[in-house]
Design a protein around this motif. Sequence first.
Motif, mmCIF file in Angstrom:
data_model
loop_
_atom_site.group_PDB
_atom_site.id
_atom_site.type_symbol
_atom_site.label_atom_id
_atom_site.label_comp_id
_atom_site.label_asym_id
_atom_site.label_seq_id
_atom_site.Cartn_x
_atom_site.Cartn_y
_atom_site.Cartn_z
ATOM 1 N N UNK A 1 178.896 102.574 103.268
ATOM 2 C CA UNK A 1 177.886 103.234 102.438
ATOM 3 C C UNK A 1 177.896 102.470 101.117
ATOM 4 N N UNK A 2 176.779 101.794 100.851
ATOM 5 C CA UNK A 2 176.675 100.971 99.655
ATOM 6 C C UNK A 2 175.871 101.733 98.613
ATOM 7 N N UNK A 3 176.486 101.960 97.463
ATOM 8 C CA UNK A 3 175.797 102.618 96.359
ATOM 9 C C UNK A 3 175.877 101.712 95.140
ATOM 10 N N UNK A 4 174.852 101.784 94.330
ATOM 11 C CA UNK A 4 174.829 101.004 93.096
ATOM 12 C C UNK A 4 174.448 101.911 91.948
ATOM 13 N N UNK A 5 174.843 101.494 90.758
ATOM 14 C CA UNK A 5 174.529 102.296 89.583
ATOM 15 C C UNK A 5 174.442 101.377 88.382
#
Length: 178
Positions: free
Chosen positions: A142-146
């Motif tokens: 699960x790739x999340x960016x911020x």
Amino acid sequence: REMAPADATAAAEEEAGSLPKEPEKQELNKGDLTSVKYALDDVVADVVTEAGYPRDDTASNVRILLSLIVCLTVPASHFLPSYVEENHAHLLALGKNTVVFACLAVYALGSVSMAAFAYLYEKDAILITKQKKGAFSSSGLRVTTNIERFDDMYKITLAPVTYGQQFERDPMDFEKSI
């Protein structure tokens, strides 16, 4: 119109595939943090999928199915009462509006379930993958960016997708100034 010999040779080589095509360069407004984040998200998603992690479209397919159900209730609430009135009058013991209210309830339930699915399952993931082929791991990523407002730090989080496993690995964070 006739081509010059150099143009004809270049066109023939391009058709044969010997010349690599240059990717289209898009203008990026570096002052717009949202467009910078979207561009970086696209690059991160491409890098992860090119690393051998196939994209998991289950979440997208569930969202499409829920959307289809919700969208079908609108024409059903318009056309179904007259159909039921003509062909199944015994079903209208409570009134013609019962069918409309039932469609409205399905619409509301579907909309709430779509929001809950996005909040609980998808969260803020830009990409959910399946297990990498040939890997020993039984989970995808699960790739999340911020990127915070008025900040230049871009944070990428890679977390395993776990479905009812007893132990979870800690997610990996990578933070870099843009």
